[in-house]
Motif scaffolding. Structure first.
Motif, short mmCIF file in Angstrom:
data_model
loop_
_atom_site.label_atom_id
_atom_site.label_comp_id
_atom_site.label_asym_id
_atom_site.label_seq_id
_atom_site.Cartn_x
_atom_site.Cartn_y
_atom_site.Cartn_z
N UNK A 1 -33.89 17.02 -39.09
CA UNK A 1 -33.30 18.23 -39.67
C UNK A 1 -32.51 19.02 -38.65
N UNK A 2 -33.13 19.39 -37.56
CA UNK A 2 -32.48 20.26 -36.58
C UNK A 2 -31.36 19.52 -35.85
N UNK A 3 -31.59 18.27 -35.49
CA UNK A 3 -30.58 17.50 -34.76
C UNK A 3 -29.27 17.36 -35.53
N UNK A 4 -29.30 16.87 -36.77
CA UNK A 4 -28.05 16.76 -37.53
C UNK A 4 -27.36 18.10 -37.79
N UNK A 5 -28.13 19.14 -38.03
CA UNK A 5 -27.51 20.45 -38.23
C UNK A 5 -26.80 20.91 -36.96
N UNK A 6 -27.44 20.71 -35.82
CA UNK A 6 -26.84 21.09 -34.55
C UNK A 6 -25.59 20.26 -34.27
N UNK A 7 -25.67 18.96 -34.51
CA UNK A 7 -24.51 18.09 -34.28
C UNK A 7 -23.36 18.45 -35.24
N UNK A 8 -23.69 18.77 -36.48
CA UNK A 8 -22.67 19.17 -37.44
C UNK A 8 -22.00 20.48 -37.04
N UNK A 9 -22.77 21.41 -36.56
CA UNK A 9 -22.19 22.69 -36.13
C UNK A 9 -21.28 22.49 -34.92
N UNK A 10 -21.68 21.65 -33.99
CA UNK A 10 -20.85 21.39 -32.81
C UNK A 10 -19.56 20.67 -33.22
N UNK A 11 -19.67 19.68 -34.11
CA UNK A 11 -18.45 18.97 -34.52
C UNK A 11 -17.52 19.90 -35.30
N UNK A 12 -18.08 20.81 -36.08
CA UNK A 12 -17.25 21.77 -36.80
C UNK A 12 -16.53 22.70 -35.82
N UNK A 13 -17.24 23.16 -34.79
CA UNK A 13 -16.61 24.03 -33.80
C UNK A 13 -15.58 23.29 -32.96
#
Length: 63
Positions: free
Chosen positions: A44-56
């Protein structure tokens, strides 16, 4: 008289320390619960963090 009072106080303090030790021991997570927490963190936390970084990163990639 004074020795009896001192023994009684020491006995009560010993009982209180034992109760505190039992309370502190019961708050630790067991090994299976630690594994579940790690597993959920990666799912849960890993994909959300990776998605936020890729979005930024999309904002900085417009060169």
């Amino acid at each position: 008289m004074s020795d009896d009072i001192n023994r009684h106080i020491l006995e009560e303090l010993r009982k209180m320390n034992e109760k505190l030790d039992r309370l502190q021991e019961s708050k630790r997570l067991s090994t299976p619960m630690k594994l579940v927490a790690i597993f959920l963190g990666f799912l849960i936390i890993g994909p959300l963090f990776a998605g936020a970084i890729s979005f930024l990163l999309t904002f900085f990639d417009k060169a």
